[in-house]
Scaffold this motif. Sequence first.
Motif, PDB file in Angstrom:
ATOM      1  N   LYS A 250       0.865  -1.228  -0.155  1.00  0.00           N
ATOM      2  CA  LYS A 250       0.149  -0.065   0.020  1.00  0.00           C
ATOM      3  C   LYS A 250       0.832   1.329  -0.067  1.00  0.00           C
ATOM      4  O   LYS A 250       0.533   2.311  -0.529  1.00  0.00           O
ATOM      5  N   GLU A 251       1.939   1.111   0.579  1.00  0.00           N
ATOM      6  CA  GLU A 251       2.953   2.349   0.551  1.00  0.00           C
ATOM      7  C   GLU A 251       3.249   2.931  -0.751  1.00  0.00           C
ATOM      8  O   GLU A 251       3.741   3.998  -0.922  1.00  0.00           O
TER       9      GLU A 251
ATOM     10  N   LYS B 122      -3.090   7.194  -1.177  1.00  0.00           N
ATOM     11  CA  LYS B 122      -4.164   6.569  -0.182  1.00  0.00           C
ATOM     12  C   LYS B 122      -5.583   7.346  -0.491  1.00  0.00           C
ATOM     13  O   LYS B 122      -5.621   8.306  -1.126  1.00  0.00           O
TER      14      LYS B 122
ATOM     15  N   LYS C 246      -9.557   8.134   0.493  1.00  0.00           N
ATOM     16  CA  LYS C 246     -10.390   8.325   1.713  1.00  0.00           C
ATOM     17  C   LYS C 246     -11.696   8.567   1.028  1.00  0.00           C
ATOM     18  O   LYS C 246     -11.786   9.467   0.098  1.00  0.00           O
TER      19      LYS C 246
ATOM     20  N   ASP D 240      -2.616  10.755  -3.498  1.00  0.00           N
ATOM     21  CA  ASP D 240      -3.597  10.585  -2.374  1.00  0.00           C
ATOM     22  C   ASP D 240      -4.889  11.303  -2.960  1.00  0.00           C
ATOM     23  O   ASP D 240      -5.108  12.249  -3.551  1.00  0.00           O
TER      24      ASP D 240
ATOM     25  N   ASP E 278      -8.535   3.392   2.395  1.00  0.00           N
ATOM     26  CA  ASP E 278      -7.712   3.395   3.498  1.00  0.00           C
ATOM     27  C   ASP E 278      -8.182   4.189   4.704  1.00  0.00           C
ATOM     28  O   ASP E 278      -8.143   3.775   5.724  1.00  0.00           O
ATOM     29  N   GLU E 279      -9.513   4.922   4.251  1.00  0.00           N
ATOM     30  CA  GLU E 279     -10.068   5.538   5.557  1.00  0.00           C
ATOM     31  C   GLU E 279     -11.562   5.806   4.885  1.00  0.00           C
ATOM     32  O   GLU E 279     -11.764   6.223   3.583  1.00  0.00           O
TER      33      GLU E 279
END
Length: 902
Positions: free
Chosen positions: A23-24, A28, A30, A141, A179-180
């Motif tokens: 994942k890095e 990301k 959201k 992101d 991720d969120e």
Amino acid sequence: MAGPANRRSTQASSEALLELAAKEQRGKLKVFLGMAPGVGKTYAMLAAAHAAKSEGRDVVVGVVETHGRSETQALVEGLEVLPRRTVPYRNRVLMEFDIDAAIARRPDLLLVDEFAHSNAPGLVHSKRYQDVEGVLQAGIDVWSTLNIQHVESLTDVVEKIAGIKVRETVPDRVLERADEIVIVDVTPEDLIQRLKEGKVYLPENARRAIDKFFQPSNLTALRELALRRTADRVDEQMLTQLRQRGVEGPWPTAERLLVCVGGDEHSERVVRSAARMASALKSDWIAIHFALADRTEDDRKRQKRIDKALRLAERLGATTVRVLAKNLTTEILSYAKRNNITQIVVGRSTRSGWLSFLRRSLSDEITSEAKGLSVTVIAPETETSKETTRLLPEVETLAAGSAVAVVAVAAAVGTGLLLEQLSPLPNMSMIFLLAVLICALRFGVSAAVSASILSFFAYNFFFIDPRHTFTIARPHELFALLIFLAVAVVTGSLAGRLRDQATATRARAEATQSLYEFSRKLSGAPNIDDVVWLVASQSAAIARGRSVVLLVKNGELNFEGAWPPEDSLSTPDWAAARWAFSKGEPAGLFTQTMPSATFQFRPMISSKECLGVVGIAPADLQETLPAATESALQSFADQAAVAIERTMLVGEAACMASVAESERLRSALLSSVSHDLRTPLASILGSVTSLRELGERIPAADQAELLATIEEEATRLTQFVSNLLDMTRLEAGALDIRRDWIDVADIISGAVNRCRKLIPSRTIKLHLASSLPLIKGDATLLEQVMFNLIDNADKYSSRASVTTISAEPQGSSAILIQVKDDGFGIPQNALERVFDKFYRVRGSDGRAPGTGLGLAIAAGVIKAMGGEISARSPVRDGKGTEISIMLPTLADATTPHTSADR
């Protein structure tokens, strides 16, 4: 020593850390999740974006839909907004998210509103969540917004709750990779109040929305769905973090679901229910369709429902399987046992009337026979679903075959009445039984059963007393008639099933034969062009349309072949082809990626890399490809990749062989040059050094000898360099062969005189015919050839031996020249190679004298002059070598004339 629990914990932690490392490498995601439009998802996302910008993050708005809300528009101000991409569509211009501009800008954080939005036709992706995935892969992101009704597995639940069918959906797996997830929640009462105040829709639209969708009961149910999904996600994140930290705990044994997919109307509902169960249980699941071995999938609507349900299962994260079975219940339970299935999900079929007493439904059989397995039965919403597999055909199938049965039974009645007039028969039932069998073998089970029932009544009405009534006078005739009905039904059913099974077997045999023929032809294809033609023609045949093949060269796709032949593709097709090649997944027609293309492209992936793509376009672009056709096409693509890789490996092997041969020649050249240059140079250097240092102190005779050595070795070097230059010109085709009238006897004499000066110890005998004809050729090169042959004889024989040279005419068409020596000869296994470059035969002392160029140059010059050269050994007494040259005279000269002739 660590116990089992510790080892399990360490293993789980390692897997979680590997997942975290993967994942890095990507951005990301959201997601701001809400229960319905108007809860403030976009507002919350923009407010959080301003906070992130104040903390120093590079925030850019990719696309935000304000829907005319002033509060939302005010939050957009102060943020950089990317220009949208304009897409012409149906006399309008649509404004869409520009993924290319976003990736080129590469912000730290990108805002992309309406995660489930469907893009305009003609863009790379059909869905916005696919655009977001591309941005995430670029390491950027992304924040986005989503309503709970757009989650794929919940669409049927939302439709039942709110009475609306959701068109724009996001697969569950996409949301699960977020991720969120931030829940944006308001009470139903507050949302309805906002709607009335015009903060969500315009007043007229708001009134319609309140009446239909924004009802307290609907909003409460949707709110519960959103909160439950978020809670499940939070629980999953907590478990992931515990695994990453290596925290031990009693991890539950993983569940494994198997959902049975049929061809009825509520199969998609069964799939979505299984997806929700798998998501709640955090388990893997398999969607499987069992096709009966003795039934053909001839119902196109039913087959489309099966294909659609399986594709839905794939989008929801299932592994899809198709299995050929003889008995459904047995095969399902056997598959579940082999694959460690813990739960089976199956739809419940409904029956009506007499069919419900003939056989239990599939769900009932699985429930009663499953041992140690949990079985979940999904009930249909309506009473229209029917069991697709049973011992007898369905009512509607019987109705479809009734027309054929009526004709067959009418023909049997007519035949019986005619035969009765000619000659009374003791038993007319055989005629009706024949009609039943004909219906079964020609039209299947439905027509056979219909014919059996009609024959029962027709036989009674026309041939059993009292005639033209359905009354039976004698009991034994009733018994015989019932036996006839039973025999007719069973025989017709068996014959019909035999026909269906034969049809199914024939179809499978044709598919197998097609794959076999394709594999056999591919295995015999000698080059890539033949492979491309086979792939294009076979793919077009199985798709019943068109096919193109694109292969990669120098990192770019190139058009290699098509069937029917064509040499161009549209821009959307090229874009879809490049996407399929770069991503290694299907793209284009009937896919979620660039569906506006006219071809569906499938990658041809070898064991090392993607070699290209094959594109298929069916004749009817509105008709989706059957699953069997897609499987066959994928098999063709896989086999084509293997065949192309094989041809490439053959070419690489040939190149490697050429490189190896070049390396061998280079090594031989270096070895020869290093030896044959160093030896004469050493002699010259030694002689010159002696003359310079000793000078007059050396006697005159010794000085003359040293000078002769210098002259001899210098001549030797000149000859060696000349041979190298001649060999180079021969290989390059630049050796100028003159065409002058020459006398062979003079040429041989000149070469002999030259050799006698350089090799005075060599005895040379000449046997030249008195009347040698003139030939046209290059006197200088032919003399060099003769000199090389005499020099070669001197190197491979003793000083005391004799070299014999003869020349005589061969009729009126050629001259034969032979050079013989009585040396140790040439081994038989070396005769074919003595004319190769740098090949040298070892002498009696174990050394290989010479450079290995003399005979190679001789062979090249003689062939260039239209002649032939050969070697024979031994000549006599097991010793000696004979080199023969056959040169054409003027009457038989076959070599082309050059400018020198003119």
